[in-house]
Enzyme design. Structure first.
Site, PDB file in Angstrom:
ATOM      1  N   ASP A 311       6.267   0.065  -0.009  1.00 31.03           N
ATOM      2  CA  ASP A 311       6.026   0.563   1.344  1.00 31.03           C
ATOM      3  C   ASP A 311       7.348   1.030   1.939  1.00 31.03           C
ATOM      4  O   ASP A 311       8.420   0.572   1.519  1.00 31.03           O
ATOM      5  CB  ASP A 311       5.413  -0.565   2.187  1.00 31.03           C
ATOM      6  N   LYS A 312       7.300   1.935   2.887  1.00 36.39           N
ATOM      7  CA  LYS A 312       8.543   2.427   3.501  1.00 36.39           C
ATOM      8  C   LYS A 312       8.974   1.579   4.690  1.00 36.39           C
ATOM      9  O   LYS A 312       9.984   0.874   4.637  1.00 36.39           O
ATOM     10  CB  LYS A 312       8.387   3.888   3.955  1.00 36.39           C
TER      11      LYS A 312
END
Length: 646
Positions: A311-312
């Protein structure tokens, strides 16, 4: 420890048996071999063999034909046919091997013992206007405890007064003490290294992070890996097979000694200990490094990871926007003026992107305490504020158009350039004149690029970033961190589908995330990894691997450790199988006796144990040059689809 305590411990039986064997040898030397020396030798066999026989009977009651039964039958048979030395030697060596196994398992469980040891016993509580020392278990939720220099933190809690440094190595694996101030979180079992803290208890007793970690490590070290379960099934067929082989060999040759020797030689002692000792050592090493692996099966799976989905926001980035650019456009204006007017308008905004503007103004010594007389948020466009008769606009080109402000200075072009670089632009105008453009972006973690590089060095073929952010933002973060693939604009279900797609392509996928929107992808991934899980009960309960510290580099460290552990398991199985095969061949060809066979067996057990214990050593982590990665020239943007929705 007294002599009596030692004799009652794991080494008591081998010690008694060994002394009796030595006594028998002494009697035979002085008086010659005869009844007396034989009787003492039988006593040695009984002393070492009785516990083995008890275990064999208990196993039979549970319909398990185990190693203990093979040794018991062989030693009893040796006594019956007059092979007293063989009976004593076999049982003595088996007892020594068992004691070694117990000692090694205790050694490999040292991480758990150390965690238990750091649990605090006492706490200093503020009660009735004074400081009272009580048992740590007696601290109530919400009470305030005082933690002085050198003392253990007795509870999970929040610092409400004071400042100091806390050694969190027992929880997160961090080697350097962390500075704590008001509002920071502390964990039970950590140690103050300076200053005095007052901590409001938010977790006590079994509800602390330390207690949950101890519970999980204990469960993980007892959980069986897939290979271990296979070996258990194998041994259920292997052991009766050895019994059949021994009976058949004795019936065909008429040699009872050969049959009994085959029983002893066929004992899969090293095979039985090879996997559990490796798993316990690997999980223990990981726990010391602040990596919580939930069991042997997850450890094995981590060794097979070929793709990592990340995930960012909150994982590759900190999830905390910062001001990155102040572009001055108006003649006569300067950076301070643009930032001061923007901060005045944002003081009346509740939008998340207002904080980085206010923080930057405060850091540069500009006034930020004054609220505008009127502030109005324009959804999808920005904010307008009035202060001292001046109208201030902070937002996008659509906001300027709504208020009829001509863009003669090219602010739209500057905003587009900043957005393309992965930042969120905000145009600032005062009394109908554009002063400049600000840009806000999310900060990429300093260790993100290093983590990606280390994953590749650890054997991971591809690292994919999955984010709900717009493509320009995602590409900027991807470029800064060096990920192999960027997938942007994803909903939670899209992340789930992306992980499934990677699996269909043949990858074994680990998913790293920290939010609710990552839950579907975490659930479907081959391995779910929670980062910064210290203090998070949910992460400790649900993730397959929990990285206790907020340190991305622990992920490749966990994968490397898992691969070392699986390699050690395979080496140990090979040692065990080769040993049994050679010994069986030696018995059938002649030359290997019962006692020699058991001695070789115990040597193989020792080799397996020492090989597994190598996992307890900390290996130096490959490192890249440290530094703070950033999106574009500065940092990655949090939002770009609707720039400046203030």
């Amino acid at each position: 420890m007294t002599v009596a305590q030692k004799l009652r411990g794991r080494w008591g039986v081998p010690a008694v048996s060994g002394l009796l064997i030595a006594g028998s040898a002494a009697i035979a030397t002085v008086f010659g071999a005869g009844f007396a020396s034989n009787a003492v030798m039988v006593a040695a066999a009984v002393a070492a063999g009785s516990p083995i026989a008890v275990h064999a009977v208990r196993a039979l009651a549970a319909r398990v034909v185990g190693i203990d039964l093979l040794v018991t039958v062989a030693s009893v048979g040796a006594v019956v046919i007059g092979q007293y030395w063989e009976a004593a030697a076999v049982t003595f060596l088996f007892a020594v091997g068992h004691a070694l196994e117990q000692a090694t398992l205790n050694r490999t469980r040292s991480a758990l013992a150390e965690l238990v040891a750091v649990a605090p016993d006492v706490a200093v509580v503020l009660r009735e206007g004074g400081q009272i020392e009580v048992a740590a278990a007696d601290v109530a939720m919400g009470e305030t405890v005082v933690v002085k220099n050198g003392a253990k933190v007795p509870v999970d809690g929040e610092v409400v007064a004071g400042a100091g440094a806390v050694d969190q190595a027992s929880i997160t694996g961090e080697s350097i003490p962390v500075e704590k101030a008001v509002g920071d979180q502390v964990f039970a079992g950590t140690v103050s290294r300076g200053g005095v803290l007052q901590v409001r208890a938010t977790g006590v007793g079994a509800d602390t992070t330390l207690a949950r970690i101890i519970h999980r490590v204990e469960e993980a070290q007892d959980a069986k890996a897939r290979t271990q379960r296979f070996m258990d099934r194998f041994s259920r067929w292997y052991t009766p097979g050895i019994v059949v082989l021994a009976v058949a060999a004795g019936a065909v040759t008429g040699d009872v000694v050969l049959a009994l020797t085959l029983l002893v030689i066929g004992c899969p002692g090293a095979m039985v200990i090879s996997i559990p000792v490796s798993i316990v050592a690997g999980i223990g090493r990981a726990a010391k490094d602040g990596i919580l692996i939930k069991g042997g099966e997850h450890l094995e799976r981590a060794a097979k990871i070929t793709a990592v989905a990340v995930d960012k926001t909150g994982t590759l980035t900190r999830g905390r926007p910062l001001l990155t650019d102040v572009v001055v456009l108006a003649t006569g204006a300067d950076r301070a003026a643009v930032l001061r007017w923007a901060a005045l308008a944002e003081a009346g905004s509740e939008h998340p992107l207002a904080r980085p503007v206010l923080d930057a103004a405060r850091a540069e010594g500009l006034p930020v305490g004054q609220l505008p007389e009127v502030a109005e948020s324009i959804p999808g466009k920005g904010i307008t504020a009035t202060s001292g008769g001046h109208r201030v606009l902070v937002g996008n080109v659509a906001l300027l158009s709504q208020f009829g402000i001509a863009d003669a200075l090219g602010s739209d072009r500057v905003a587009d350039e900043l957005a393309a670089a992965g930042r969120t632009p905000m145009i600032v105008a005062v009394d109908g004149v554009v002063l400049g453009v600000l840009a806000v972006a999310d900060e990429v973690r300093p260790d993100a690029a290093e983590m990606v590089a280390e994953l590749h060095r650890a054997g991971v073929r591809t690292v994919v970033m999955l984010t709900g952010d717009a493509l320009p933002v995602a590409l900027a973060v991807g470029e800064a961190t060096g990920v192999d693939e960027v997938r942007a604009g994803l909903l939670p279900q899209d992340k789930h589908d992306a992980v499934r797609e990677l699996q269909r392509e043949g990858y074994v996928v680990a998913m790293v995330g920290d939010g609710v929107n990552d839950a579907p992808a975490l659930a479907v991934a081959d391995l779910g990894v929670a980062m910064g899980a210290a203090g998070s009960a949910v992460a400790l309960e649900t993730a397959d691997i929990a990285l206790m510290a907020d340190d991305l580099r622990k992920l490749p460290q966990a994968i490397r450790l898992a691969r070392r552990t699986v390699a050690t398991m395979r080496q140990n199985i090979a040692v065990a199988l080769v040993t049994v095969a050679l010994l069986l061949l030696g018995v059938l060809l002649g030359g290997v006796t019962m006692s020699v066979g058991m001695l070789v067996h115990e040597v193989s057990v020792l080799v397996v144990i020492l090989n597994a214990m190598r996992l307890l050593r900390r290996r130096a982590r490959s490192s890249a040059a440290p530094g703070t990665a950033a999106v574009g020239p500065h940092h990655g943007a949090e939002r770009v689809a609707e720039p400046a929705l203030l």
